[in-house]
Design a protein around this motif. Sequence first.
Motif, PDB file in Angstrom:
ATOM      1  N   ARG A   1      -9.170  -4.071  -3.823  1.00  0.00           N
ATOM      2  CA  ARG A   1      -8.585  -3.190  -4.743  1.00  0.00           C
ATOM      3  C   ARG A   1      -7.158  -3.272  -4.976  1.00  0.00           C
ATOM      4  O   ARG A   1      -6.470  -2.826  -5.852  1.00  0.00           O
ATOM      5  N   HIS A   2      -6.354  -3.587  -3.799  1.00  0.00           N
ATOM      6  CA  HIS A   2      -4.919  -3.580  -3.607  1.00  0.00           C
ATOM      7  C   HIS A   2      -4.457  -5.100  -3.781  1.00  0.00           C
ATOM      8  O   HIS A   2      -3.224  -5.011  -3.620  1.00  0.00           O
ATOM      9  N   MET A   3      -5.125  -5.949  -4.085  1.00  0.00           N
ATOM     10  CA  MET A   3      -4.511  -7.213  -4.319  1.00  0.00           C
ATOM     11  C   MET A   3      -4.391  -7.348  -5.660  1.00  0.00           C
ATOM     12  O   MET A   3      -4.777  -6.509  -6.808  1.00  0.00           O
ATOM     13  N   THR A   4      -3.534  -8.195  -6.301  1.00  0.00           N
ATOM     14  CA  THR A   4      -3.580  -8.566  -7.703  1.00  0.00           C
ATOM     15  C   THR A   4      -4.911  -9.003  -8.203  1.00  0.00           C
ATOM     16  O   THR A   4      -5.600  -9.489  -7.453  1.00  0.00           O
ATOM     17  N   THR A   5      -5.160  -8.918  -9.245  1.00  0.00           N
ATOM     18  CA  THR A   5      -6.331  -9.312  -9.919  1.00  0.00           C
ATOM     19  C   THR A   5      -6.725 -10.835 -10.012  1.00  0.00           C
ATOM     20  O   THR A   5      -7.849 -11.304  -9.496  1.00  0.00           O
ATOM     21  N   GLU A   6      -5.779 -11.466  -9.927  1.00  0.00           N
ATOM     22  CA  GLU A   6      -6.007 -13.121  -9.711  1.00  0.00           C
ATOM     23  C   GLU A   6      -6.357 -13.381  -8.542  1.00  0.00           C
ATOM     24  O   GLU A   6      -7.284 -14.080  -8.059  1.00  0.00           O
TER      25      GLU A   6
ATOM     26  N   ASN B   1     -19.476  -1.795  -4.366  1.00  0.00           N
ATOM     27  CA  ASN B   1     -18.750  -0.517  -3.720  1.00  0.00           C
ATOM     28  C   ASN B   1     -17.635  -0.374  -4.303  1.00  0.00           C
ATOM     29  O   ASN B   1     -16.769   0.589  -4.337  1.00  0.00           O
ATOM     30  N   LEU B   2     -17.101  -1.252  -5.424  1.00  0.00           N
ATOM     31  CA  LEU B   2     -15.860  -1.171  -6.348  1.00  0.00           C
ATOM     32  C   LEU B   2     -15.907  -0.345  -7.283  1.00  0.00           C
ATOM     33  O   LEU B   2     -17.130  -0.275  -8.084  1.00  0.00           O
ATOM     34  N   ASP B   3     -14.999   0.234  -7.908  1.00  0.00           N
ATOM     35  CA  ASP B   3     -14.970   1.125  -9.062  1.00  0.00           C
ATOM     36  C   ASP B   3     -15.281   0.064 -10.083  1.00  0.00           C
ATOM     37  O   ASP B   3     -14.910  -1.185  -9.970  1.00  0.00           O
ATOM     38  N   ALA B   4     -16.151   0.471 -10.996  1.00  0.00           N
ATOM     39  CA  ALA B   4     -16.668  -0.393 -12.164  1.00  0.00           C
ATOM     40  C   ALA B   4     -15.585  -1.186 -12.904  1.00  0.00           C
ATOM     41  O   ALA B   4     -15.733  -2.391 -13.290  1.00  0.00           O
ATOM     42  N   ASP B   5     -14.510  -0.404 -13.097  1.00  0.00           N
ATOM     43  CA  ASP B   5     -13.475  -0.752 -13.991  1.00  0.00           C
ATOM     44  C   ASP B   5     -12.715  -2.000 -13.141  1.00  0.00           C
ATOM     45  O   ASP B   5     -12.399  -2.973 -13.791  1.00  0.00           O
ATOM     46  N   VAL B   6     -12.563  -1.784 -11.938  1.00  0.00           N
ATOM     47  CA  VAL B   6     -11.700  -2.737 -11.256  1.00  0.00           C
ATOM     48  C   VAL B   6     -12.754  -3.799 -11.160  1.00  0.00           C
ATOM     49  O   VAL B   6     -12.050  -5.029 -11.028  1.00  0.00           O
ATOM     50  N   ALA B   7     -14.017  -3.644 -10.675  1.00  0.00           N
ATOM     51  CA  ALA B   7     -14.793  -4.788 -10.419  1.00  0.00           C
ATOM     52  C   ALA B   7     -14.881  -5.726 -11.846  1.00  0.00           C
ATOM     53  O   ALA B   7     -14.783  -7.125 -11.906  1.00  0.00           O
TER      54      ALA B   7
ATOM     55  N   GLU C   1       0.949  -1.375  -0.084  1.00  0.00           N
ATOM     56  CA  GLU C   1       0.205  -0.061  -0.066  1.00  0.00           C
ATOM     57  C   GLU C   1       0.922   1.259   0.177  1.00  0.00           C
ATOM     58  O   GLU C   1       0.229   2.252  -0.212  1.00  0.00           O
ATOM     59  N   SER C   2       2.307   0.908   0.139  1.00  0.00           N
ATOM     60  CA  SER C   2       3.093   2.363  -0.105  1.00  0.00           C
ATOM     61  C   SER C   2       3.260   2.672  -1.358  1.00  0.00           C
ATOM     62  O   SER C   2       4.137   3.683  -1.717  1.00  0.00           O
TER      63      SER C   2
END
Length: 464
Positions: A68-73, A93-99, A17-18
């Motif tokens: 949000r801060h994990m890898t997609t997989e 509640n996630l951003d649509a692109d991330v979801a 997260e840094s």
Amino acid sequence: MADDRNDEIRPSRVVDESADTPESADAHGISMPEICREVGDEAEFVHPADMADHLENLSLEKQVCALRHMTTEDAAEALAELDGNVAVDVLENLDADVAAQIIAEMAPDDAADVLDELDEEHRDVLLEKLTKEDSEELRNLLNFDPDSAAGAMNTELILLEKALTVDEAIAHIRREMEDDKESPYYGYVVDEKDVLVGVLSLRDLMLARPGTIVGDAAAGQSVISVTYDTDKREVASLLSHYNFLAMPVVDYEGHIMGVVTYDDIMDIMHEEASADMLGMVGADPEESVDTPWTESVRKRLPWLMVNLFNSALSASVVYMFEGTIAQMAVLAVLMPMVANQAGNTGQQALAVMIRQLATDRFDQKKAWMAVLREGKIGIVTGLFMAVTAFLGAWWFTGNHLVGAVMGGALLCDMILGAVAGGSIPLIFRAVGRDPAQASSIFLTTITDGAGFFIFLGLATLFIF
């Protein structure tokens, strides 16, 4: 439905997260990096299910931030393991692109399960952000009844053309697995029109002589499959009956559409068992501790009103014998024992019958023979308890007639409870209702009302 990746179990990772992460805010206007620092040290988890358990103990804001801060997989694997209500809340509640990226990474059956719980507008937004191929595949899955085989199937399966040799088939499986498909249990042999003609286990392929044609290896098989509209409970029953690891799903022309795997069936059986347990007492099968309390109130109140009405019927039976009770107050002490014992007997029969209906194909003749069996059990256990009650009531009151009435009422009510417990689920099924739905409420009404009537009626007849 969980994605079984037992060949690829590895720790879940959370991105540092840094790192340079946009200082975005979620729907609640809270800075996501700030929330993530509150989540704590994300230790390495052995399996996505462990990560899911951890996430479910966090607040919604922290769940969103962690994904949000994990890898997609990793996010896809964790989301597939989350409870349905939690997964929906996180996606909303996630951003649509991330979801959308997470949905694209999930196994199709898992993604379809989650999307099916979203409202239609939000679901369409996410589907529009996927590739055309992924979007069409998920839309097709969403068109099927979620309680059918097609609604539970995974479309990521490995097809083997019948003209391939076993060496070519093994090479084909390796290439398919490079695309991160779900670990295969079987190879499905198809003709040039994708009609299923045989099933070969990986063991069969490995032990076959080099150069063997897979069509020849599968020749003469009587392929067991289910059509896409088969109820998923029937699929679970067949899979358990044949001890398969997966069941192919076909259309009415025999074209293979997908496969229902053993891990999916375990989820189905767990869901059905939970639904039956909740339904027996009048709770909604979909309810959990994450269900909004106002929704739980709305779903429970109707059955509580039914129970109140049924209790009033039992109370009216007692009121009919007000004079009898007034003459011998000890009857008021003893009569709840009759109803309680019969209710327990009925609950045992009810549980056995509902379990049988949930796990086995039950024809009408066998079902009613099971009711007769419960009646026999009720007679034998009733006789034993009646003798015990007779001696106990006689000793307690000093009146052998009270003991006789107690024993006789207990015997009659226990037989009635056993027969009613076995019959109620069958009656519910016959009228097209869930056999487990509020069965316990109606059983209690029968055993209480009849128990009070039999006990006080016999007392009126033989004692006064």
